[in-house]
Write a protein that holds these residues in place. Structure first.
Motif, short mmCIF file in Angstrom:
data_model
loop_
_atom_site.label_atom_id
_atom_site.label_comp_id
_atom_site.label_asym_id
_atom_site.label_seq_id
_atom_site.Cartn_x
_atom_site.Cartn_y
_atom_site.Cartn_z
N GLY A 101 15.53 -36.18 -18.68
CA GLY A 101 14.27 -35.58 -19.10
C GLY A 101 13.71 -34.69 -18.00
N TRP A 102 12.96 -33.67 -18.39
CA TRP A 102 12.53 -32.66 -17.43
C TRP A 102 11.53 -33.19 -16.40
CZ3 TRP A 102 7.44 -31.45 -16.86
CH2 TRP A 102 6.57 -31.73 -17.93
N ARG A 103 10.91 -34.35 -16.66
CA ARG A 103 9.93 -34.89 -15.70
C ARG A 103 10.61 -35.52 -14.48
NH1 ARG A 103 5.19 -35.03 -18.74
NH2 ARG A 103 5.61 -34.90 -20.98
N ALA A 104 11.82 -36.03 -14.64
CA ALA A 104 12.50 -36.77 -13.58
C ALA A 104 12.65 -35.99 -12.27
CB ALA A 104 13.86 -37.25 -14.07
N PRO A 105 13.10 -34.74 -12.31
CA PRO A 105 13.29 -34.03 -11.03
C PRO A 105 12.00 -33.84 -10.23
CG PRO A 105 13.59 -32.54 -12.91
CD PRO A 105 13.57 -33.93 -13.45
N PHE A 106 10.86 -33.78 -10.90
CA PHE A 106 9.60 -33.64 -10.16
C PHE A 106 9.28 -34.91 -9.39
CE2 PHE A 106 9.32 -30.42 -13.47
CZ PHE A 106 8.82 -29.32 -12.77
N TYR A 107 9.59 -36.08 -9.98
CA TYR A 107 9.39 -37.34 -9.27
C TYR A 107 10.28 -37.41 -8.02
CZ TYR A 107 7.12 -39.04 -13.57
OH TYR A 107 6.30 -39.22 -14.65
N VAL A 108 11.55 -37.00 -8.18
CA VAL A 108 12.52 -37.12 -7.09
C VAL A 108 12.17 -36.20 -5.92
CG1 VAL A 108 14.94 -36.71 -6.48
CG2 VAL A 108 14.37 -37.87 -8.63
N SER A 109 11.68 -35.01 -6.21
CA SER A 109 11.48 -34.01 -5.16
C SER A 109 10.19 -34.18 -4.37
CB SER A 109 11.51 -32.60 -5.77
OG SER A 109 10.41 -32.41 -6.64
N ALA A 110 9.27 -35.02 -4.83
CA ALA A 110 7.94 -35.08 -4.22
C ALA A 110 7.88 -35.93 -2.95
CB ALA A 110 6.93 -35.60 -5.24
N ALA A 111 8.55 -37.09 -2.93
CA ALA A 111 8.35 -38.06 -1.85
C ALA A 111 8.80 -37.59 -0.46
CB ALA A 111 9.05 -39.37 -2.21
N PRO A 112 9.95 -36.92 -0.29
CA PRO A 112 10.40 -36.57 1.07
C PRO A 112 9.41 -35.71 1.85
CG PRO A 112 12.20 -36.35 -0.49
CD PRO A 112 10.97 -36.56 -1.30
N GLY A 113 8.69 -34.81 1.17
CA GLY A 113 7.72 -33.98 1.87
C GLY A 113 6.62 -34.80 2.53
N PHE A 165 14.77 -21.25 10.16
CA PHE A 165 13.64 -21.76 9.39
C PHE A 165 13.73 -21.32 7.93
CE2 PHE A 165 9.18 -21.15 7.93
CZ PHE A 165 8.75 -22.47 8.00
N TYR A 166 14.11 -20.07 7.70
CA TYR A 166 14.14 -19.55 6.33
C TYR A 166 15.47 -19.75 5.63
CZ TYR A 166 9.55 -17.54 7.09
OH TYR A 166 8.20 -17.38 7.33
N LEU A 167 16.43 -20.42 6.29
CA LEU A 167 17.61 -20.88 5.57
C LEU A 167 17.22 -21.82 4.43
CD1 LEU A 167 20.39 -21.68 8.21
CD2 LEU A 167 20.58 -20.11 6.28
N THR A 168 16.06 -22.43 4.59
CA THR A 168 15.60 -23.39 3.58
C THR A 168 15.25 -22.72 2.26
OG1 THR A 168 13.37 -23.18 4.50
CG2 THR A 168 14.72 -24.99 5.31
N ILE A 169 15.03 -21.40 2.26
CA ILE A 169 14.73 -20.73 0.98
C ILE A 169 15.91 -20.85 0.03
CG2 ILE A 169 14.17 -18.55 -0.13
CD1 ILE A 169 12.62 -17.76 2.35
N PRO A 170 17.12 -20.42 0.42
CA PRO A 170 18.24 -20.58 -0.52
C PRO A 170 18.65 -22.02 -0.74
CG PRO A 170 19.04 -19.72 1.58
CD PRO A 170 17.54 -19.66 1.63
N VAL A 171 18.63 -22.82 0.33
CA VAL A 171 19.05 -24.21 0.17
C VAL A 171 18.07 -24.96 -0.72
CG1 VAL A 171 19.55 -26.37 1.36
CG2 VAL A 171 20.24 -24.21 2.39
N GLY A 172 16.77 -24.81 -0.43
CA GLY A 172 15.76 -25.47 -1.26
C GLY A 172 15.77 -24.95 -2.68
N GLY A 173 15.93 -23.62 -2.83
CA GLY A 173 16.01 -23.06 -4.17
C GLY A 173 17.19 -23.61 -4.95
N ALA A 174 18.34 -23.71 -4.28
CA ALA A 174 19.54 -24.22 -4.95
C ALA A 174 19.36 -25.68 -5.36
CB ALA A 174 20.74 -24.09 -4.01
N ILE A 175 18.85 -26.50 -4.44
CA ILE A 175 18.65 -27.91 -4.77
C ILE A 175 17.63 -28.04 -5.90
CG2 ILE A 175 17.83 -30.13 -3.89
CD1 ILE A 175 18.91 -29.30 -1.14
N GLY A 176 16.58 -27.20 -5.86
CA GLY A 176 15.60 -27.24 -6.93
C GLY A 176 16.20 -26.87 -8.27
N TYR A 177 17.01 -25.82 -8.31
CA TYR A 177 17.70 -25.45 -9.54
C TYR A 177 18.55 -26.62 -10.06
CZ TYR A 177 16.90 -20.33 -9.28
OH TYR A 177 16.36 -19.07 -9.29
N ILE A 178 19.33 -27.22 -9.15
CA ILE A 178 20.25 -28.29 -9.55
C ILE A 178 19.49 -29.52 -10.02
CG2 ILE A 178 22.02 -29.87 -8.71
CD1 ILE A 178 22.94 -27.55 -6.84
N LEU A 179 18.47 -29.93 -9.25
CA LEU A 179 17.66 -31.07 -9.67
C LEU A 179 17.01 -30.82 -11.03
CD1 LEU A 179 15.77 -32.19 -6.42
CD2 LEU A 179 17.59 -33.41 -7.61
N GLY A 180 16.44 -29.63 -11.18
CA GLY A 180 15.78 -29.30 -12.43
C GLY A 180 16.74 -29.29 -13.61
#
Length: 400
Positions: A156-168, A133-148
């Motif tokens: 532009g800095w707004r784009a990654p926030f649009y991309v990351s919102a829908a799957p949840g 379950f907590y493997l998602t901390i590093p994986v999610g953190g890494a993807i967040g860093y890369i997307l950002g």
């Protein structure tokens, strides 16, 4: 049903952490647009955790009295919508408010999901379950860093926030449709003693508090590191924002997956010979990360990347074992409250203020000095967790 619930909750946790780490990945771009200093950028993380902490006690109370599944879905919808709306903010104050709102949604999930998983799996299996379950901390953190970093620099800095919102939002709907909530406490095997089974007893539960305080000091260190690692690479590694995001993401995903998997496996092996094994693997991870951290902050540029990789791998050894220890230290009637109290404590004493403190010290000296404060926190973490291992062994002998 338990494994389906684990898969969907793990997916939600992945996007929980992607949404959380997009901001540090794009931080230099946001900082430039809003003309913010390091202390103000650290305050964004503080606002998130301040609201997160305030919401935790209420969510714990609700989680011990109401079905958890609808509460989890509601929290996921709230944080996903708040992330999506980040794209329309045009001032530092609006960004601060948005980041605080995300904390409400994430607090509900972070309390209810581990408590619900405990009702599908017995104590002996929870180290493996929480390691996944907590493997998602590093994986999610890494993807967040890369997307950002990458999307931010190119679109532009707004784009990654649009991309990351829908799957949840999508995963939350699947959880609602497909998962049947387990009866509360059906998988518990340990005796429901006064310390484990009551709210008053929780405050005298030494196993719970040694794990919680050890995790709090660990969280101080990791929260500060995660908030400023890409910025550190830009300033002292000579990297671009995009490359810094990629490097931080690569380190976090490789070290996080490796450390969490290795820690879960070693913890399970150690547990067969030592009742305090889950505490001890976490303690050694904190202490062994200190020399690598010193190389990151004060060593030559050529060692910056490999030293950060080693430090993070060691820090992630305790992810599954320590969270399993916290959940196993309490019984079902107070489990959500205990997890909420744990979250309140670890963030109040940990990453609710460590990014702002590091930023403040950085503004008055250097980022190297500011981030080096995390090393002292790791010394405390190791000592508290060694104490927890000793207490667990004493409890096991008394129960034998």
């Amino acid at each position: 049903m338990g494994w389906l619930a684990l898969a969907l909750l793990t997916g939600l946790n992945l996007f929980n952490f992607i949404d959380r780490y997009v901001l540090p990945g794009a931080q230099p771009l946001i900082q430039k647009q809003f003309h913010a200093n390091d202390a103000q950028m650290g305050l964004l993380t503080n606002a998130f955790f301040f609201v997160y902490m305030l919401a935790a006690p209420l969510t714990g109370w609700l989680g011990d009295r109401l079905p958890r599944k609808p509460l989890i879905v509601a929290g996921a919808v709230l944080w996903s919508v708040a992330t999506l709306l980040t794209g329309v903010v045009h001032s530092y104050t609006a960004l601060l408010i948005r980041h605080a709102i995300v904390g409400v949604g994430e607090a509900t999930f972070s309390v209810f999901a581990p408590a619900l998983l405990a009702d599908y799996f017995p104590e002996s299996a929870r180290n493996r379950v929480y390691s996944l379950f907590y493997l998602t901390i590093p994986v999610g953190g890494a993807i967040g860093y890369i997307l950002g970093g990458v999307l931010g620099q190119h679109y532009g800095w707004r784009a990654p926030f649009y991309v990351s919102a829908a799957p949840g939002l999508l995963i939350a709907l699947l959880l609602w449709w497909l998962v049947e909530e387990a009866p509360r406490g059906q998988a518990d095997r340990y005796a429901a003693t006064w310390e484990r089974n009551t709210l008053r007893g929780l405050f005298r539960n030494k196993l719970f508090w040694s794990a919680t305080l050890g995790l709090a000091t660990w969280t101080f260190a990791v929260g500060g590191l995660s908030a400023f690692l890409p910025t550190f690479f830009v300033r002292f590694g000579g990297d671009s924002v995009a490359r810094a995001g990629l490097l931080a993401g690569a380190i976090t995903v490789v070290a996080g997956i490796g450390g969490t998997a290795l820690g879960g496996w070693l913890g399970q092996l150690w547990l067969r010979r030592n009742a305090g094994g889950l505490y001890l693997i976490s303690a050694w991870g904190s202490l062994l990360a200190i020399p690598a951290g010193m190389l990151v902050f004060f060593g030559p540029r050529g060692l910056l990347f490999p030293a950060a990789l080693v430090a993070e791998l060691l820090l992630f050894l305790g992810t599954g074992p320590l969270n399993a220890s916290i959940v196993n230290s309490v019984a079902a009637p107070v489990r959500s409250t205990a997890i909420a109290l744990n979250l309140l404590t670890i963030h109040l004493l940990g990453d609710a203020f460590s990014p702002a403190l590091i930023g403040l010290v950085s503004d008055h000296s250097s980022l190297r000095i500011g981030m080096s404060m995390t090393l002292f926190a790791l010394v405390l973490s190791g000592g508290l967790l060694f104490l927890g291992g000793r207490l667990m062994n004493l409890a096991a002998r008394a129960a034998a």
